[in-house]
Design a protein around this motif. Structure first.
Motif, PDB file in Angstrom:
ATOM      1  N   ASP A  37       0.858  -1.189   0.000  1.00 22.73           N
ATOM      2  CA  ASP A  37       0.000   0.000   0.000  1.00 22.73           C
ATOM      3  C   ASP A  37       0.889   1.232   0.000  1.00 22.73           C
ATOM      4  OD1 ASP A  37      -1.765   2.068   0.488  1.00 22.73           O
ATOM      5  OD2 ASP A  37      -2.931   0.978   1.979  1.00 22.73           O
ATOM      6  N   ASP A  87      -4.789   2.849   2.513  1.00 24.63           N
ATOM      7  CA  ASP A  87      -5.984   2.348   1.828  1.00 24.63           C
ATOM      8  C   ASP A  87      -6.292   0.905   2.208  1.00 24.63           C
ATOM      9  OD1 ASP A  87      -6.407   4.726   0.464  1.00 24.63           O
ATOM     10  OD2 ASP A  87      -5.045   4.166  -1.149  1.00 24.63           O
ATOM     11  N   SER A 312     -13.364   1.440   0.409  1.00 23.37           N
ATOM     12  CA  SER A 312     -11.924   1.481   0.147  1.00 23.37           C
ATOM     13  C   SER A 312     -11.647   1.640  -1.346  1.00 23.37           C
ATOM     14  CB  SER A 312     -11.253   0.209   0.672  1.00 23.37           C
ATOM     15  OG  SER A 312     -11.420   0.094   2.070  1.00 23.37           O
ATOM     16  N   CYS A 316      -9.792   4.777  -3.211  1.00 25.94           N
ATOM     17  CA  CYS A 316      -8.592   4.585  -4.031  1.00 25.94           C
ATOM     18  C   CYS A 316      -8.738   5.196  -5.419  1.00 25.94           C
ATOM     19  CB  CYS A 316      -8.284   3.096  -4.173  1.00 25.94           C
ATOM     20  SG  CYS A 316      -7.724   2.324  -2.634  1.00 25.94           S
TER      21      CYS A 316
END
Length: 665
Positions: A37, A87, A312, A316
């Motif tokens: 990430d 994230d 999520s 993103c």
């Protein structure tokens, strides 16, 4: 057992077992839990044990650590808590009893079958038949127990907490010494979910049970009662019961419909009164309610995970997403949409999108999709954000539920400003490439006759100076000098055209930037001091070398210095204006390492307006009468060939600073 379960991110679905007292989490591979990430820090957070509990501590991360949506520096974790790092969303799952040293172990029994057991199909439990229940002695009291049990577990939706609560409530309902709850894993294994002893001071150890007994409950789906286990022929050779002097036990399945989720087990030890048929009836009923609630808890957890997974994904996305219902009310937006539209989420959610006048072009596209039912692909509109017109590319589609009913419209959009700018740069590059090819051809054709004109002009000048009439000879010689001067200027233009059009690869070598700047200032000192310019040099010590072509880099610096000198020289600048030139070189650092050097040339000239600044590096653009407009275009080309960038910072009436960067080795 403690786990971290990845609910979102590239590692979604992975499960990491927590086995150490301190577990570090972050982007570096040296962490115990390495995240894929880019929005997490290299060492982001850590889990640690303190007095039997698990805590999480943020390690001064850039984007922070969140537990259940709240940012924390340090917090105690409970099973079911969700941890957000960048994230990535992690579920903390704890499958341990209050005494972490106790566990459940299976042992085989080898005895024959005897009839000391009572088996009960959950569907035949009298606690589920109101007529039969009313006829039994003490039914009202037992019904009250069932009601209390249901009330205590009805609001618990975290699976781990629900397992603990079920055992807690069972022990208040049935007199038992020990008990545990086991759940069926996706691969078919039985795993302990919760365990309880009536006497909390009892010695720690394993709770041993017969594997054959649990397999019988799981295979038949019926509960088993043994009221006299010590004399039950089925278990006479089973160490699972004899070693701990189990006097009676009940094991019932946890069911949801026809699916068995696990089993509930309780027993009595020593002189405790044994469990009986009424207890089996009661626990069978309680297990049915517990199974239904366990199924609900799992569905609720999956729903939360799916919602978190969706959130999520939306976070993103670098493109904006807006969801409206059939009434045009905004129901959901992501962070990128808020950034692109310059509004907070609270100012959009729950509002009628059509009522926000500045975004009317977006709504018209969404409304057309809702009206016609036809998705829109990559339509371009222009909206006004903070007083600026922003080109937006938008695609829309209908939002449908599981029954295929239309519930609204989903719009996906992005800012096209950068794309349009890149497109314009590509167009300009193609134009300049064609122009360069043409210029190179013209330059070669022009240079030869220019050389001939200059050569014959020199011969003519020498011949004129030999004439006897000195006055006429001087005038004629002056004309010849003008011819030669103009030819030289045309030759310089031709050279500039060739420099601009050539695509030759430069030869690079390590170059001492400070020494090169000092050499350029020394060479130009007569010209600068003669114009009354004060020069200040700011060269930081111990500068690392740059990979450069020294001759070309010197050409850039000379050009910038001459432009600065002209900007401070009358009639461009007033005679009384202070003339000060500052040349500096400084290192640029990233993560503690110097990655580039920044060169800057600042003057106190007249500066430029925004229109002039925007066209500064265009070929053939100039504000001077005798300028070619190729100097800065060539400078930019040279800098970009070195892998750097050049820009201008200017203010009308104050001055201009030209900056360019070159990467170090």
């Amino acid at each position: 057992m403690r786990y971290l379960v990845f609910l979102s991110g590239p590692q979604r679905g992975a499960r990491v077992r927590i086995e150490r007292d301190v577990v570090r989490i972050g982007r570096e591979r040296t962490n115990d839990v390495a995240l894929e990430d880019i929005n997490s820090s290299r060492r982001h957070a850590e889990l640690f044990l303190h007095e039997g509990a698990v805590y999480i501590r943020d390690l001064h991360s850039t984007n922070g650590t969140f537990v259940n949506g709240a940012r924390v520096e340090e917090a105690k974790l409970s099973s079911g808590d969700q941890i957000e790092i960048g994230d990535t969303v992690l579920l903390f799952e704890e499958r341990e009893t209050k005494s972490v040293t106790r566990s459940v172990a299976f042992q085989e029994g080898t005895a024959d079958e005897e009839a000391h057991q009572l088996r009960l199909d959950p569907r035949k439990s009298q606690y589920l038949n109101p007529t039969e229940l009313a006829a039994r002695p003490g039914a009202a009291e037992r019904l009250a127990l069932v009601y209390r049990f249901v009330s205590e577990i009805a609001t618990v939706l975290a699976p781990a907490k629900l397992s603990e609560q079920v055992l807690e409530s069972v022990f208040r309902t049935v007199r038992a010494d020990r008990g545990f709850l086991m759940l069926v894993e996706p691969d078919g294994r039985l795993e302990p979910a919760a365990m309880r002893l009536r006497d909390p001071s009892a010695p720690a150890g394993e709770l041993k049970v017969s594997r054959r007994m649990t397999e019988r409950v799981l295979s038949t789906g019926e509960g088993i009662l043994s009221s006299d286990t010590l004399h039950d022929g089925r278990f006479k050779d089973s160490q699972a019961f004899t070693a701990t002097r189990v006097s009676s036990f009940i094991c019932v399945p946890l069911k949801s419909g026809d699916r068995i989720l696990g089993l509930l087990y309780v027993d009595t030890v020593g002189m405790t009164p044994p469990l009986g048929e009424d207890d089996l009836q009661l626990l069978t009923a309680l297990a049915l309610f517990a199974g239904a609630q366990m199924s609900n808890a799992r569905l609720y957890s999956e729903l939360l995970n799916a919602a978190r997974y969706t959130d999520s994904i939306l976070r993103c996305l670098r493109s904006g997403v807006i969801v409206t219902d059939n009434d045009g009310i905004v129901r959901q937006v992501n962070e990128s949409a808020c950034e692109l539209l310059g509004m907070a989420e609270g100012d959009l959610t729950g509002k009628r999108f059509a009522a926000i006048e500045t975004f009317a072009p977006l709504w018209r596209v969404m409304e057309e999709t809702q009206r016609s039912g036809i998705p829109c692909e990559r339509q371009e509109v222009v909206v006004t954000v903070a007083g600026t017109h922003v080109p937006i590319g938008i695609s829309t589609s209908l939002l449908r539920d599981h029954e295929n009913h239309v519930r609204g419209v989903v719009a996906n959009f992005r800012n096209l400003s950068v794309i349009k700018k890149l497109s314009e740069q590509v167009r300009m590059s193609q134009h300049l490439a064609a122009l360069g090819e043409m210029a190179a051809g013209i330059a070669h054709e022009v240079r030869n006759p220019l050389n001939s004109i200059r050569g014959f002009a020199q011969l003519l000048g020498e011949s004129i100076r030999e004439l006897r009439d000195s006055q006429k000879a001087a005038a004629a010689a002056n004309y010849v000098d003008i011819i030669i001067s103009e030819v030289d200027r045309m030759n310089q233009l031709v050279q500039d055209l060739l420099d601009f059009s050539r695509q030759r690869e430069l030869t690079m070598m390590e170059t001492d930037a400070a020494r090169l700047v000092a050499d350029v200032l020394r060479e130009m000192d007569p010209e600068l001091s003669g114009a009354g310019v004060t020069v200040e040099s700011k060269l930081e010590p111990n500068l690392p070398p740059v990979m450069a072509n020294a001759a070309k880099l010197k050409q850039v610096l000379v050009n910038l210095l001459k432009n600065a000198l002209q900007a401070m020289t009358p009639p461009v600048a007033p005679p009384e204006r202070a003339r000060r030139l500052t040349v500096s070189v400084r290192p640029l650092e990233e993560a503690g390492h110097v990655h580039a050097l920044e060169f800057s040339v600042s003057d106190t000239g007249v500066g430029m307006d925004e229109k002039t600044r925007s066209r500064l590096f265009e070929p053939f653009f100039t504000t001077r009468e005798r300028g070619t407009g190729l100097g800065l275009a060539i400078c930019r080309k040279i800098v970009e060939q070195h892998g750097g960038q050049i820009e201008a910072d200017t203010q009308l009436g104050v001055g201009t600073t030209m900056r360019f960067t070159l990467p170090v080795r």
